[in-house]
Enzyme design. Sequence first.
Site, PDB file in Angstrom:
ATOM      1  N   ARG A  20       0.805  -1.224   0.000  1.00  0.00           N
ATOM      2  CA  ARG A  20       0.000   0.000   0.000  1.00  0.00           C
ATOM      3  C   ARG A  20       0.842   1.279   0.000  1.00  0.00           C
ATOM      4  O   ARG A  20       0.629   2.189  -0.797  1.00  0.00           O
ATOM      5  CB  ARG A  20      -0.917   0.045   1.246  1.00  0.00           C
ATOM      6  CG  ARG A  20      -2.158  -0.762   1.124  1.00  0.00           C
ATOM      7  CD  ARG A  20      -2.558  -1.268   2.496  1.00  0.00           C
ATOM      8  NE  ARG A  20      -1.622  -2.330   2.810  1.00  0.00           N
ATOM      9  CZ  ARG A  20      -1.848  -3.602   2.539  1.00  0.00           C
ATOM     10  NH1 ARG A  20      -2.996  -3.955   2.047  1.00  0.00           N
ATOM     11  NH2 ARG A  20      -0.941  -4.516   2.779  1.00  0.00           N
ATOM     12  N   THR A  21       1.794   1.344   0.929  1.00  0.00           N
ATOM     13  CA  THR A  21       2.516   2.605   1.119  1.00  0.00           C
ATOM     14  C   THR A  21       3.392   2.914  -0.088  1.00  0.00           C
ATOM     15  O   THR A  21       3.401   4.032  -0.599  1.00  0.00           O
ATOM     16  CB  THR A  21       3.355   2.540   2.409  1.00  0.00           C
ATOM     17  OG1 THR A  21       2.526   2.037   3.450  1.00  0.00           O
ATOM     18  CG2 THR A  21       3.887   3.907   2.785  1.00  0.00           C
TER      19      THR A  21
ATOM     20  N   LYS B  15      25.053  -5.495  -0.697  1.00  0.00           N
ATOM     21  CA  LYS B  15      26.514  -5.673  -0.747  1.00  0.00           C
ATOM     22  C   LYS B  15      27.173  -5.071   0.485  1.00  0.00           C
ATOM     23  O   LYS B  15      28.399  -4.953   0.539  1.00  0.00           O
ATOM     24  CB  LYS B  15      27.075  -4.988  -1.999  1.00  0.00           C
ATOM     25  CG  LYS B  15      26.503  -5.481  -3.308  1.00  0.00           C
ATOM     26  CD  LYS B  15      27.081  -4.654  -4.459  1.00  0.00           C
ATOM     27  CE  LYS B  15      26.298  -4.825  -5.744  1.00  0.00           C
ATOM     28  NZ  LYS B  15      26.588  -3.763  -6.700  1.00  0.00           N
TER      29      LYS B  15
ATOM     30  N   HIS C  42       4.391   5.894  11.638  1.00  0.00           N
ATOM     31  CA  HIS C  42       3.979   5.741  10.238  1.00  0.00           C
ATOM     32  C   HIS C  42       3.024   6.916   9.995  1.00  0.00           C
ATOM     33  O   HIS C  42       1.800   6.751   9.947  1.00  0.00           O
ATOM     34  CB  HIS C  42       3.282   4.388  10.074  1.00  0.00           C
ATOM     35  CG  HIS C  42       3.035   3.951   8.660  1.00  0.00           C
ATOM     36  ND1 HIS C  42       3.230   4.773   7.570  1.00  0.00           N
ATOM     37  CD2 HIS C  42       2.579   2.763   8.168  1.00  0.00           C
ATOM     38  CE1 HIS C  42       2.916   4.105   6.468  1.00  0.00           C
ATOM     39  NE2 HIS C  42       2.516   2.889   6.810  1.00  0.00           N
TER      40      HIS C  42
END
Length: 322
Positions: A54-55, A82, A132
């Site tokens: 969604r985000t 890496k 969030h």
Amino acid sequence: HRNLLGLAGLAPHELLFLLDEAEQWVELNRQPKKRADLLRGLTIINAFFENSTRTLLSFEIAGKRLGADVVNMHAATSSVKKGETLIDTALTLNAMRADAIVIRHASSGAVRLIADKVDCPVLNAGDGQHEHPTQGLLDALTIRRALRARGETEETFSGLKVVICGDILHSRVARSNIHALTTLGAEVRVCAPPALMPEGIEQLKVKAFHDFDAALAGAEVVMMLRLQLERMQGQFVPSPREYRHLYGLTLDRLGKAAPGALVMHPGPMNRGIEIDSNVADLVGEVGAMQSLITTQVEMGVAMRMACLDVLTRKARAMEGWA
Ligand code: CP
């Protein structure tokens, strides 16, 4: 430049300004042609160090609908694999002269670390167990629009009884919603098994419950959270069957909430554990009990358009913000 790292500390008028800004984008997104070229020539980088549907997609769609060039960096296929450090990754993105960087990361505080190293606005798309913020905003927008559809226009959030139930300990969604909703005047109750309730949560001006039925009494909004098994670190968690028995939102249990209660879940859902399918998919008339889960997704695009636009183009509106 201004960032959007969290909702803690934002004033009611700042939260309401962002909700008001999003309204125009809800309307645009419902048109056949969904373009406003306000951010033409700007480059937005979505750097996701953790999975998302969604985000990530809604930030990408939001940037594109505003006319920006949007590029996505997935940590799993980047030089992070890496061994490149977070700071070197941030300096690399910065050297590409991004105009906004959207970051999701598994560690709380990682987004602020990056924000301190780059020259453009940074938007937190979820950092560990911290915040969030765009989810908190889109949830507030979803609630406000559902209540307005019922004709409740004045003081929408004042005294509104909201229950947030589930894995509060690991939930950045819960934290951002708590900050937004308490700031806007709602009465927020949080409910979780003892092992998944953070210590001192009452300091965030919420009432804590372990008994879901007690928490639900009179609730006007019921927000369910995903059991975040990937973040468990030795906590005792009931089995899925026990969890559903104690904390699952069944249709029967929803009957204990206020008449016409609104059901929410940020997604992704564990259907049959924290929420039953017949509740998640509940299609009700205005005024009746209904699930707003797909509306939350729709509001996510509009809210992210508002955040990108405000942070890049209308930055002065955010003087003094975090
Ligand atoms: N609600 C939410 O953040 O969903 P994603 O993890 O799919 O982005």
